[in-house]
Design an enzyme around this catalytic site. Structure first.
Site, short mmCIF file in Angstrom:
data_model
loop_
_atom_site.label_atom_id
_atom_site.label_comp_id
_atom_site.label_asym_id
_atom_site.label_seq_id
_atom_site.Cartn_x
_atom_site.Cartn_y
_atom_site.Cartn_z
N SER A 170 1.00 -1.22 -0.01
CA SER A 170 0.29 0.14 -0.07
C SER A 170 0.88 1.36 0.17
CB SER A 170 -1.09 -0.15 1.10
OG SER A 170 -1.92 1.01 1.15
N ASP B 145 -10.18 -3.37 -5.38
CA ASP B 145 -9.30 -2.44 -4.36
C ASP B 145 -9.26 -1.14 -5.30
OD1 ASP B 145 -7.23 -1.21 -3.27
OD2 ASP B 145 -5.45 -2.43 -3.90
N HIS C 77 -8.14 -4.93 -0.93
CA HIS C 77 -6.85 -3.99 -0.37
C HIS C 77 -6.55 -4.56 1.13
CE1 HIS C 77 -3.93 -0.84 -0.63
NE2 HIS C 77 -4.27 -0.94 0.82
#
Length: 403
Positions: free
Chosen positions: A189, A343, A373
């Protein structure tokens, strides 16, 4: 009696509201994902209330709540674990105890959390990096970079870059018994964003003689220009990362001024003077047909130049690695990119893959059609997902084969 039944009904309805979230049909163990998503939303609502009351900043509330998941550095029979500093930046160091035939591999890992949350000592990250060290018999450096809102861009980037540059010195590599030809940067991320930015910056730094062998980007955030990509539209309210939360993370990375967040939410934050940058994130050219899914590209709506003048970070390639020219992408190391279908950041990773492949950079793109995610960090306790373990195993397999 009637009042009690009414209270019970309202309480049940409220609990059902928090727990129930539409989960894509192809996601395994949907009830686990639903409960995890409900927990995240509840924490977000609590943080919102605290912020609105002026008691504590939204991100600080979430950080405080997440700190309950902190675990102290604890060595085991496989790995020696310690908290220390490299280049005056806090890190958690994992040193394998298993004998090695020669010099070891090394992974510099940058945790996720939207540049605002997380730390190397969170239970999920400690588990992930500990397993990485043990399974690869590798030295792992997990960096505790400073976080927003206290420290905005470029501080998080500067922290991870400082650690990486320090670690790549021949004397430091020798100290830890690391092979200079087998060093990787990795992150998930926001950490994937930082890893990509570090790999790019190293190519420009004449002081660094050691070259990275690889970069591993796990559902990375790679651009802050267009926040209305097909993935943002399709996954606006999917677990675990909603569009509104990602907009908060992006804006908070640069400033706590709500005007930037409001402009980003409307996708009207880029001034016309920077229109040339949209070529690097034009998804109509960079996404495969299966990810476009019938969406029609529209020209950007430009915003006021004032925001870019005040907070130029969202136009800086160190914050948005997709914004660099092709010339600056050539020479990047072996690359692994994991994207998840459900995501908002899916298309960032897919566009980066397309650009790197077009330039001849060796890329492995793992697209998990049944994932959301943050899935890789669900490796422990009641929230453990078979999906998380599967994604982690693929990541480790790639590192083992390529590092």
């Amino acid at each position: 009696m009637g009042a009690k039944l009414l209270c019970l009904f309202l309480t049940s309805a409220l609990i059902a509201y928090y727990i129930y979230t539409p989960i894509p049909e192809d996601i395994e163990e949907p009830w686990k994902v639903m409960f995890a998503s409900a927990n995240f939303r509840a924490l977000g609502h609590l943080a919102e209330v605290m912020d609105q009351l002026g008691l504590m900043h939204y991100m600080e509330v979430l950080a405080l709540l997440m700190s309950t998941e902190y675990v102290a550095p604890t060595s085991d029979e496989n790995v020696t674990v310690m908290d220390t500093e490299l280049s005056n930046v806090a890190v958690r160091l994992y040193l394998p105890r298993r004998a090695s035939d020669g010099l070891r591999r090394a992974v510099l890992f940058f945790h996720g959390g939207g540049w605002c949350l997380g730390q190397a000592g969170l239970k999920s990250y400690d588990h992930l990096t500990r397993w990485t060290s043990n399974m690869l018999n590798a030295v792992v450096v997990s960096v505790n970079y400073r976080l927003a809102p206290k420290y905005h861009f470029p501080t998080p980037f500067e922290d991870v870059y400082s650690v990486t540059k320090f670690f790549l010195q021949s004397s430091v590599l020798s100290q830890y018994g690391v092979d200079p030809d087998r060093v990787c940067v990795a992150g998930d991320s926001a950490g994937g964003n930082l890893a990509a930015a570090v790999a790019q910056q190293l190519l420009e730094d004449s002081e660094v003689k050691t070259k990275l062998r690889a970069q591993a980007l796990i559902y990375p955030a790679l651009q802050s220009l267009d926040l209305n990509l097909p993935s943002y539209q399709e996954n606006e309210n999917k677990p675990i990362l909603s569009k509104s939360l990602m907009v908060k993370f992006w804006s908070e990375y640069f400033t706590s001024d709500s005007s930037l967040r409001e402009a980003m939410a409307l996708n009207r934050h880029v001034p016309v003077e920077y229109s040339h940058l949209f070529q690097f994130v034009n998804w109509s050219n960079l996404l495969p047909a299966e990810l476009k899914k019938g969406h029609v590209y529209t020209s950007p709506t430009f915003g006021s130049p004032e925001l870019a003048q005040k907070y130029p970070g969202f136009l800086d390639p160190r914050a948005a690695p997709l914004l660099v020219s092709d010339d600056r992408l050539r020479g990047l190391p072996l690359t692994y990119v994991l994207t998840c279908e459900h995501d908002v950041l899916r298309d960032d990773g897919a566009m980066y893959v397309e650009r790197l492949r077009a330039l001849g950079v060796p890329v492995t793109h793992e697209h998990a059609k049944d994932a959301f995610h943050g899935a890789m960090t669900f490796l422990l306790g009641p929230a453990k997902l078979a999906l998380g373990q599967r994604l982690f195993n693929r990541y480790i397999e790639w590192l083992n084969e390529n590092l």
